[in-house]
Design an enzyme around this catalytic site. Sequence first.
Site, PDB file in Angstrom:
ATOM      1  N   ASP A   7      -6.474   3.443  81.660  1.00 42.27           N
ATOM      2  CA  ASP A   7      -7.641   3.454  82.277  1.00 42.27           C
ATOM      3  C   ASP A   7      -7.966   2.749  81.382  1.00 42.27           C
ATOM      4  O   ASP A   7      -7.801   2.644  79.877  1.00 42.27           O
ATOM      5  CB  ASP A   7      -7.797   4.859  81.452  1.00 42.27           C
ATOM      6  N   LYS A  36     -15.698  -5.096  80.084  1.00 45.42           N
ATOM      7  CA  LYS A  36     -15.970  -4.670  81.848  1.00 45.42           C
ATOM      8  C   LYS A  36     -17.442  -4.617  82.008  1.00 45.42           C
ATOM      9  O   LYS A  36     -17.542  -4.511  83.085  1.00 45.42           O
ATOM     10  CB  LYS A  36     -15.543  -3.237  81.433  1.00 45.42           C
ATOM     11  N   GLU A  68     -12.128   6.361  88.666  1.00 41.33           N
ATOM     12  CA  GLU A  68     -12.102   7.510  87.903  1.00 41.33           C
ATOM     13  C   GLU A  68     -12.305   9.026  88.004  1.00 41.33           C
ATOM     14  O   GLU A  68     -11.163   9.399  87.212  1.00 41.33           O
ATOM     15  CB  GLU A  68     -13.157   6.373  86.140  1.00 41.33           C
ATOM     16  N   ASP A 104     -19.159  11.261  84.539  1.00 37.10           N
ATOM     17  CA  ASP A 104     -18.622  10.890  83.571  1.00 37.10           C
ATOM     18  C   ASP A 104     -19.271   9.553  82.952  1.00 37.10           C
ATOM     19  O   ASP A 104     -19.707   8.669  83.742  1.00 37.10           O
ATOM     20  CB  ASP A 104     -16.962   9.821  84.823  1.00 37.10           C
TER      21      ASP A 104
END
Length: 519
Positions: A8, A70, A171, A193
């Site tokens: 992850d 990211k 994810e 999330d």
Amino acid sequence: MGRMIGIDLGTTNCCIAVLQDGDAQVINSRQGERTMPSVVAFSDEGTEIVGTTAQRQAVTNPNRTIFGVKRLIGRKFGDEEIETWSEHVPYEICAAPNGDAWVRTRDGDYSPQEISAVILQEIKAIAEDFLGEEIGEAVITVPAYFNDSQRQATKDAGTIAGLRVKNIVNEPTAAALGYGIDKNRDQTLAIFDLGGGTFDITILKTEGGVFEVLATHGDTFLGGDDFDRLLIEYLLDQFEGECGEDISDDPVALQRLKESAETAKRELSSTSTTSINLPFIATGPDGPLHLRVDVLERTKVERLCEQLIDRLEAPCKQALADAGIVASDLDQVLLVGGMTRMPAVQAKVEEIFGKITAKDVNPDEIVAVGAATQCAIMTGEVQDVVLLDVTPHSLGVRVTEGRMSRVIEKNTTIPTSEKKLFATTRDQQDHVEISVYQGEDELVDNNSYLGRFVLGDLPQAAAGKVNVEVTFLMDADGVLNVKAREVTTGREASVKIAPSSGLSKDEVRNLSNRRRKAS
Ligand code: AMP
């Protein structure tokens, strides 16, 4: 070939997991922690520092400490979100020759893929130390709402780090896999999330080992960093009001503020007040200045962040509508990502979905656990589990007036194949140009361009008399093939839309070789 690990790769932290004898095991960082900060720094001696050590030296080396990369990956420098982000980070973001957003340090310009590769290489080394064997392959997770170039860029980061990326999994889907595999019950889940940089909402059904995503939505620029940013802005304003000094351009002060704001935000998830004390944050005409907030109330931070919390609602409503269900049809709402610990976020989830959420989930680890489970599915260690994901964004072609005609609608289960018929728009038109785009806007200019090709030698006829059938074929990895066929003659042209991360294959190979030699 080596073992396969689940990763992850979060905006703020990353987590590694591996399936050992049927159980997913989280691999601790070198400091013995279950997650590792996604931070890379370049020291004065020219060495790369990763994780907790990089985070610890950030205050003394703010311009060369890169976090949140990211948020840049697979994006253009000119994107509005990148502009906002660059105003709030102490390091410099620059435009690469192809317009991509890169990072500039004294040591040179780096693509986000390279920075992510430094983190992935460390992850590979940690896992190899832990398992005592070589790691060759990985499953890496990405936000469900990532587009093609963001996914490809993540894959390229893995390649540069010396990993064969066997699968890129969304994810929330990974979280459901990590959660559902134990439960083995048929149910409909919402996976909410909210991490450090991105927000995803996925509606998913599990039935007899089949995990089928019904719909997904999100915001790739909404996460904990934005909450921190609003708190930092408030603290900067307070400080300027009291001391008359604007410290927003001081990278060291900004880095200290960032750390304190994040700590305060976390503390306020379990207490109703906290304080912030940053001595010697600046020097005024009369000597050193200190930033002190004796009482910072949870309600104050909630008010500051109200707009961010409100932005969570529309994607959830849209995902429910796209899945064709209402909130009361859901059996569970899983909370994933560190930001879901904030009580105001939890309250919003309950307001939207009207239910108590599944509490037996570790929001920091569940995605990596799911990625490890996906590794086991791919190697055949776990059987009778099938993952059916969807394409998060619509795909289509450019038609007159710059409009997009959708061929594959968002949330279509992949693999899929869709056809659409188009007619010529001019008399004696001898060719058509098929330009392929991804996104939801009616105008292609507001969507992402994926590629183009031309079908020539069309029969000579009046406008509207020649028909071209366009077929979009998307495989389970999300790779798109587009074909165009003139209906009467059967003439065809096609193109494989290889998603581009902004780096060419040669650049990825060279970077990978360089990193291998350096390690
Ligand atoms: P993730 O990307 O899932 O690791 O999420 C990281 C984000 O969650 C960061 O913005 C953290 O500040 C935030 N976070 C972690 N723990 C808490 C907490 N207890 N309360 C509020 N936010 C938190």
